[in-house]
Design an enzyme around this catalytic site. Structure first.
Site, PDB file in Angstrom:
ATOM      1  N   HIS A  61       0.839  -1.212   0.000  1.00 30.49           N
ATOM      2  CA  HIS A  61       0.000   0.000   0.000  1.00 30.49           C
ATOM      3  C   HIS A  61       0.866   1.251   0.000  1.00 30.49           C
ATOM      4  CE1 HIS A  61       0.616  -0.803   4.310  1.00 30.49           C
ATOM      5  NE2 HIS A  61       0.421   0.470   4.510  1.00 30.49           N
ATOM      6  N   HIS A  63       1.519   3.813   2.006  1.00 34.36           N
ATOM      7  CA  HIS A  63       2.165   4.493   3.132  1.00 34.36           C
ATOM      8  C   HIS A  63       3.684   4.496   2.966  1.00 34.36           C
ATOM      9  CE1 HIS A  63      -1.498   4.051   5.996  1.00 34.36           C
ATOM     10  NE2 HIS A  63      -1.512   5.181   5.333  1.00 34.36           N
ATOM     11  N   ASP A  65       6.089   4.083   4.964  1.00 34.78           N
ATOM     12  CA  ASP A  65       6.882   3.018   5.575  1.00 34.78           C
ATOM     13  C   ASP A  65       6.758   1.706   4.791  1.00 34.78           C
ATOM     14  OD1 ASP A  65       4.240   2.801   6.414  1.00 34.78           O
ATOM     15  OD2 ASP A  65       4.764   1.783   8.272  1.00 34.78           O
ATOM     16  N   HIS A  66       6.007   1.746   3.672  1.00 29.29           N
ATOM     17  CA  HIS A  66       5.917   0.559   2.816  1.00 29.29           C
ATOM     18  C   HIS A  66       6.417   0.813   1.409  1.00 29.29           C
ATOM     19  CE1 HIS A  66       3.604  -2.044   5.605  1.00 29.29           C
ATOM     20  NE2 HIS A  66       3.366  -0.858   6.144  1.00 29.29           N
ATOM     21  N   HIS A 149      -6.816  -1.842   4.905  1.00 34.98           N
ATOM     22  CA  HIS A 149      -6.087  -0.883   5.744  1.00 34.98           C
ATOM     23  C   HIS A 149      -6.224   0.555   5.222  1.00 34.98           C
ATOM     24  CE1 HIS A 149      -2.780   0.784   8.049  1.00 34.98           C
ATOM     25  NE2 HIS A 149      -2.099   1.031   6.954  1.00 34.98           N
ATOM     26  N   ASP A 170      -0.117  -4.272   5.837  1.00 34.85           N
ATOM     27  CA  ASP A 170      -0.976  -3.833   6.941  1.00 34.85           C
ATOM     28  C   ASP A 170      -2.406  -4.160   6.563  1.00 34.85           C
ATOM     29  OD1 ASP A 170       1.346  -2.897   7.927  1.00 34.85           O
ATOM     30  OD2 ASP A 170       0.856  -0.759   7.751  1.00 34.85           O
ATOM     31  N   GLU A 195       1.598  -8.522   9.867  1.00 31.93           N
ATOM     32  CA  GLU A 195       1.928  -7.356  10.695  1.00 31.93           C
ATOM     33  C   GLU A 195       1.435  -7.626  12.117  1.00 31.93           C
ATOM     34  OE1 GLU A 195      -0.274  -4.242  11.626  1.00 31.93           O
ATOM     35  OE2 GLU A 195      -1.973  -4.481  10.277  1.00 31.93           O
ATOM     36  N   HIS A 407       6.550  -5.776  11.706  1.00 33.62           N
ATOM     37  CA  HIS A 407       5.782  -4.555  11.870  1.00 33.62           C
ATOM     38  C   HIS A 407       5.086  -4.528  13.230  1.00 33.62           C
ATOM     39  CE1 HIS A 407       2.947  -1.322  10.838  1.00 33.62           C
ATOM     40  NE2 HIS A 407       3.681  -1.084   9.792  1.00 33.62           N
TER      41      HIS A 407
END
Lengths: 630, 632
Positions: A61, A63, A65-66, A149, A170, A195, A407
């Site tokens: 996705h 975000h 941090d991904h 998510h 996530d 996660e 995670h």
């Protein structure tokens, strides 16, 4: 062979998710995130640990941090293979990345990639839809499942040969205002990498917090106050827009709802187009009015900060960590009627965190004058991550052979790990960054089999027997338990001939020469239909009739077709090497094939054949030529 | 396995319909279309203008009184040209696929849908008693089909109001004596060539039938797998002809089948034809008849579609090239369609402009969604270049929903459209046009908003292409006398019959095929890529395709005929694949067989059928779990 996982990020921490998994020799990178809490080397995953080339990268996705490290990985490190992500992720990720870069530049931080890198990187991305089977090369298959998510979040299934796994990214197991809950098929898995953000927390129902949120906002605007909601432009904002829009309609409120960033406007356009990734309720609105065509939500102009009257403002960034949200906060905080709504967890050290913990009473403005904080504040957790119950539910549903946690926070992860290992009896791992986990994978032995094997194995074939408690063979003790044994499969025999395995039904075989000293020979058999009218026609041409004449015709035919072999007509059967062929009168012949030729099963004659293993090639050639010529 | 072709169809509007029997023991229906072109035997308006005032009553009484006379008159008229009066004046009935009703609905196990058009007859089938088949369609096709069905019902309603409640015992025109009176051209449509098709006529299904039908459909994404009964693995792949239309692969333990429906190599709006995924199947059923008849005919036929000759030669060159040239081959397959389609659309647009400039209006009874979308983009640009203020109307009960839908389906759209979405623009520009008030969307021709914005000349998109239903009927009556006005007809309707009720006709009529035809060299190329063992083709292609080409003789070719059953040979290998779980394999007690290299063992476990494969898994029953052991 098997599965080997190399954790490059999000091992026993939250941030820079990145796992490289090698399944039966094929190497996939799941996510390529950055750690926002670090600004040094730790910010990016350590790509130097990967040895060998990757077959593909899959991003779950949008975000940071991904996905944050992806432009760096493709444009600076130089990865050039395929990259997969869902349609919404491909659409929204550049917004996130460009915005991140803008803020970094604003702060004077130099990033490892540029805006051009982002554009170049996104061009290489192949968008995928949910549940689509994507074939990467010859052996690797990947498939995305709905993760709930954020818009476009996916869980990814990967399969190479017999080994398969799921990387969840996530996910959220409870639906929210605009997204559905995570959804996956029952799969046979060797490994699930999940996660574990809320490894130990069980959350309350969402309804309660939504009600609390709406009540607080309503009370404030009715009293003439202004509501500030510091939030990021994507994701949470759209969920709350829908919630408020719906409430505004029902309560017939006219108070304006503003959003501050241009990013939100852009994101709303994407959300409108990517409707099919939201939940069913929103999808159904397409007939009337796109749910992301907001009536009350309008964009905000800086000059409106001190305009009279009540309003609701969504300002970025979240957690009051700077920018417009902090600027507005400073203006609005001194008034008692105003409200600051923090819709999510605030990281320690931010003003949002201080405010939420009730420690903030005064704040210095830019000109060093003090601002008294008199406004109300409410902190609500609208988390889009699954809680520990959700994690356990998913694992129970998938019941994989192994689980790996990423995670999450280390102490909580080890509690969850114990729970999984003791509660479900599944081996669980929680490796740190740089750690490697190796697990074996399921292997199927490939064999070949026949029709009658499959048929007999699928029809029930029970045998009942009484077993005696005394151990005597001929017991008449009627109280002994009745035993049912299922024999359909055990009537089958598997052959191993050099490297070829072959399963057959026992009645398809004949054991010849089972005496001592003599070699035992198994015969293969096949009984197949041909159209008797064709055969009769052929015999008619020769002026013959009857079963034996059919064999004569076949013998002629075969010596034509296989001139290099000797065809012997033995009267009742034909012999070519060990291959024998005869007309089969037995209606329930066990070798009988299930295919009925053409249209008229009634006018069929069955030919029954048997042969030794060494003549198998010849036998199959003869059978197919007989079938084709007649 | 057997293939029965129920109907070989006619083009995009009426796709072919087949039944495959004994596919691993299951019966599969391929598409369930509706022959809407047959609606042309009805007249949407009473034959003479006099009847308009008092409608049905006077018509009926007239019919009773002059029955005899009419009869005689009609017989005498055989030699005279067909007249609007010869059409059937009654409530519309709909013609389903010939002979489909002769099959027991409960015997069908699976229904596969290839396109929106292939789904329009489905509610008739799903409401039948005993119907329990699993229906598979793509998500987009199912949603579009629902809109089309609802629209059909809404348009049909108009006739129900006009003609009142249904007569009991079937409509009068179905009586034999009435059929005898029909003109031969019409009779052929009503009862078919051999007089057997009368049983296929039905009054339209209801909204409730459609709802019920859609509930029974399992929708899939492109390349998503559905597994029927563990045995058949079904997958739809994009066919490029329209949003959501697809080709199917059917994989069972003994069979791998690919069913190719109408496919287009490069589409302007829908996702491209995914033929790579169809490779490696034993049997390819190619039910698409949309070929350009013969190469030389093309050039004389339509000036707008002359093909650059070097283009063709390059194609054939690729055909003779090696298998490794997959990529080049692919590119050559994609390139030519685009050129053709573009030229055709330009020609249509120039005709529209001419009419508008002369003060006439243009009626476009759209059928294919793709054409609607393309014209909606091209026309405003042209109008702007001329600075002409001509409004564009889209009138249909489902128009607003349909247009909204087209902008939320990037997953089904072509690459360039997806790029538009990724760069933040709407995929189709009609949203902007509506906002700029250049395009107006109305649900009905009598809606008050339409009356207030009405302006002539104008360009109108409205259903239905059969010219028997919907707003088109009213618009044609208005403009049929205006020589400057233009009607754009799609292929698939017989203009002689279709235009009868509107005669005398002064307005211009442009009939064109919007579907880019696949030229034969391309088909050769494609078949070479797919490399099936057996290829099944409609018999009309017998003469057209030349399989003497050495590159194509690697597979055997069978031809099917409409209304006949063809048995398909089973695959030559008599063996099935079996996968044995490693847990079981480790437990095997191998025994040697005297001869050095042969070993055997008794099998155990449970045989299951999963994803089209036989698997031997550790079963529940085995000697170890002997109940008596507990007592020891």
């Amino acid at each position: 062979m098997g599965i080997e996982c190399l954790v490059l990020g999000a091992g026993q921490e939250i941030g820079k998710s990145c796992v490289v998994v090698t399944i039966n020799g094929k190497r996939i990178m799941f996510d390529c995130g950055m750690h926002l809490g670090h600004s040094d080397e730790e910010r990016y995953p350590d790509f130097s640990l990967i040895n060998g080339s990757l077959d593909c990268v899959v991003i779950t996705h949008f975000h940071l941090d991904h996905i944050g490290a992806l432009p760096y990985f493709t444009e600076v490190i130089g990865y050039s293979g395929p990259i997969y992500m869902t349609y919404p992720t491909k659409a929204l990720a550049p917004l996130m990345l460009v915005d991140f870069l803008r803020i970094s530049v604003g702060r004077g931080v130099e990033e490892k990639f540029t805006a051009d890198d982002i554009t170049a990187c996104m061009k290489k991305v192949t968008p995928i839809d949910l549940k689509q089977n994507i074939q990467v090369g010859k052996d690797l298959q990947i498939r995305a499942y709905y993760a709930g998510h954020v818009l476009g979040a996916a869980m990814v299934y990967a399969k190479v040969g017999d080994a398969s796994m799921v990387y969840t990214g996530d996910y959220n197991m409870t639906p929210d205002r605009h997204l559905g809950a995570a959804q996956i098929d029952p799969l046979e898995l060797d490994l699930v990498i999940t996660e574990s953000t809320y490894a130990t927390t069980v959350r309350d129902s969402k309804h309660a917090s939504e009600r609390k949120f709406l009540k607080a906002v309503h009370d404030c605007v009715v009293a003439g106050g202004k509501v500030l909601i510091p939030t990021f432009a994507l994701g949470r904002a759209q969920e709350l827009f829908i919630l408020l829009e719906d409430y505004w309609e029902r309560m017939n409120l006219k108070v304006p709802i503003y959003f501050s960033s241009g990013l939100t406007r852009q994101a709303n356009i994407y959300y409108k187009t990517l409707m099919s990734w939201t939940n069913q309720k929103i999808k159904d609105t397409i007939a009337l009015q796109n749910a992301f065509n907001f009536k009350h939500v309008v964009s905000f102009d800086r000059s409106q900060i001190n305009a009279p009257g009540s309003c609701v403002l969504f300002a970025s960034p979240g957690m009051l960590s700077g920018g417009l949200s902090l600027e507005v906060f400073k203006q609005w905080a001194p008034s008692k009627v105003n409200l600051v709504m923090l819709p999510g967890h605030c990281v320690a050290g931010t003003i949002g965190h201080k405010l939420a913990s009730g420690k903030l009473t005064k704040l210095y403005a830019d000109n060093n004058s003090q601002i008294e904080i008199r406004c109300k504040n409410v902190n609500l957790s609208f988390s889009a991550h699954t809680d520990s119950k959700g994690i356990m539910d998913l694992l129970k549903f998938l019941s994989p052979k192994h689980v790996m946690l990423v995670h999450g926070e280390k102490p909580r992860m080890s509690i969850l790990k114990k729970k999984i290992e003791s509660g479900m009896g599944i081996k669980c791992f929680d490796p740190p960054n740089g750690g490697v986990v190796k697990i074996p994978s399921a292997v199927h032995v490939k064999a070949q089999t026949t029709d009658s094997f499959a048929k007999s194995c699928q029809s029930p074939n029970f045998s009942l027997s009484r077993c005696s408690t005394s151990g005597a063979v001929l017991s008449t003790d009627l109280t002994s338990p009745l035993m049912v044994s299922e024999e359909r499969v055990s009537e089958a025999i598997l052959f191993m001939d050099r490297s070829k395995a072959r399963g057959v039904h026992k009645e398809e075989l004949e054991l010849i020469g089972s005496g001592e000293g003599k070699s035992q020979v198994f015969l293969y058999g096949h009984c197949f239909p041909i159209r008797s009218d064709n055969l009769t026609k052929a015999t008619g041409r020769l002026g013959l009739s009857g079963n034996r004449s059919w064999l004569k015709v076949l013998a002629l035919e075969l010596s034509h077709l296989f001139p290099q072999t000797d065809v012997h007509n033995m009267g009742d059967f034909l012999q070519v090497g060990s291959f024998q062929l005869s007309v089969c009168p037995n209606q329930s012949c066990t070798r009988r094939s299930s295919d009925v030729p053409g249209d008229h099963a009634t006018t069929c004659t069955y030919l029954c054949c048997s042969w030794c293993m060494e003549d198998e090639k010849l036998a199959l050639a003869i059978i197919s030529s007989v079938r084709n010529s007649l | 396995m057997k293939l029965t072709c129920l109907s070989s169809g006619s083009g995009y509007q009426f796709p072919p319909c087949h039944i495959l029997e004994d596919v691993c023991g299951f019966r599969i229906l391929l598409d369930c279309p509706l022959d809407l072109s047959a609606l042309s035997v009805f007249s949407p308006v009473p034959p003479d203008n006099d009847f308009v005032s008092d409608g049905k009553a006077s018509y009926d009484s007239a019919r009773d009184c002059f029955d005899k006379e009419q009869e005689i008159q009609k017989r005498q008229k055989i030699e005279t040209p067909l007249h609007g009066k010869d059409l059937i004046h009654d409530e519309l009935w709909y013609k389903t696929v010939k002979n489909l009703h002769l099959w027991d609905p409960s015997s069908i196990d699976v229904v596969l849908i290839s396109s929106v058009m292939g789904m329009l007859g489905l509610p008739f089938l799903t409401r039948a008693e005993g119907f329990s088949a699993k229906i598979y369609a793509t998500d987009a096709a199912a949603r579009l089909a629902r809109l089309m069905m609802e629209d059909l019902i809404a348009m049909n309603m108009e006739y129900q109001y006009f003609y009142g409640p249904r007569e009991s015992g079937g409509p009068h025109w179905m009586r034999w004596e009435e059929l005898e009176l029909l003109r031969p051209e019409l009779k052929k449509v009503v009862v078919g060539k051999d007089g057997t098709e009368l049983g296929g006529w039905l009054p339209l299904y209801s909204s409730a039938d459609v709802m019920d039908c859609m509930r029974k459909v399992q929708t899939l994404k492109y390349a998503e797998t559905a597994c029927y009964n563990g045995t058949l693995v079904l997958q739809p792949f994009s066919s490029g002809s329209e949003i959501g239309s697809c080709n199917w692969t059917i994989d069972g333990p003994k069979r791998n089948i690919a069913w190719l429906s109408c496919s287009i190599f490069a589409s302007a709006h829908a996702m491209n034809f995914d033929y790579g995924a169809l490779r490696g199947r034993d049997l390819v059923l190619y039910s698409d008849k949309q070929f350009l008849p013969l190469m030389d005919e093309v050039q004389s036929n339509d000036a707008s579609s002359t093909i650059p000759s070097n283009d063709l030669s390059s194609l054939s060159r690729y055909c003779s090239a090696d298998k490794d040239d997959w990529k080049e081959l692919t590119e050559s397959l994609l390139s030519t369609d685009e050129i053709l389609e573009k030229e055709k659309m330009d020609f249509i647009c120039s005709c529209i402009l001419q009419s508008v400039q002369a003060g006439g209006s243009v009626v476009i009874p759209y059928n294919r969604l793709g054409i609607l979308l393309q014209l909606l983009e091209m026309i405003p640009v042209l109008l702007e270049s001329l600075a002409a203020d001509v409004p564009i109307y889209v009138i249909s009960s489902m128009a607003a929903e349909l247009l909204a839908f087209t902008n939320v389906i990037p997953e089904w759209a072509s690459k360039p459209r997806q790029e538009k979405m990724f760069s933040g623009e709407p995929m189709f520009s009609h949203v902007d046009l509506v906002n700029k008030r250049k395009l107006h969307v109305f649900s009905a021709i009598h809606s008050p908003e339409l009356l207030t914005t009405w302006q002539e000349p104008c360009i109108i998109f409205a259903p239905h292409w059969s010219l028997r239903l919907g707003p088109v009927v009213h618009l044609l009556r208005r403009w049929s006398g205006d020589e400057n006005s233009l009607l754009i007809l799609e292929d698939g309707v017989d203009p002689d019959i279709a235009l009868l009720p509107f005669k005398p006709l002064e307005m211009k009529v442009l009939q064109c095929s919007f579907l880019p035809e696949r030229r034969l060299p391309k088909v050769d190329c494609m078949l070479k890529l797919l490399q099936p063992k057996i290829l099944v083709l409609p018999d009309d292609l017998k003469e057209k395709l030349d399989f003497s080409n050495p590159s194509l003789d690697s597979f055997s070719v069978l031809y099917y005929t409409e209304g006949e059953t063809l048995s398909l040979p089973s695959s030559p290998e008599g063996t099935l694949d079996l996968e044995i779980a490693s847990v079981l394999a480790e437990r095997f007690a191998w025994q040697n067989l005297g001869r050095q290299d042969v070993m055997y063992t008794r099998l155990e476990g449970e045989l299951v059928m999963e994803q089209g494969k036989f698997r031997l898994l550790p079963g529940i029953t085995s000697a170890d779990s002997h109940p008596s052991k507990n007592k020891e």
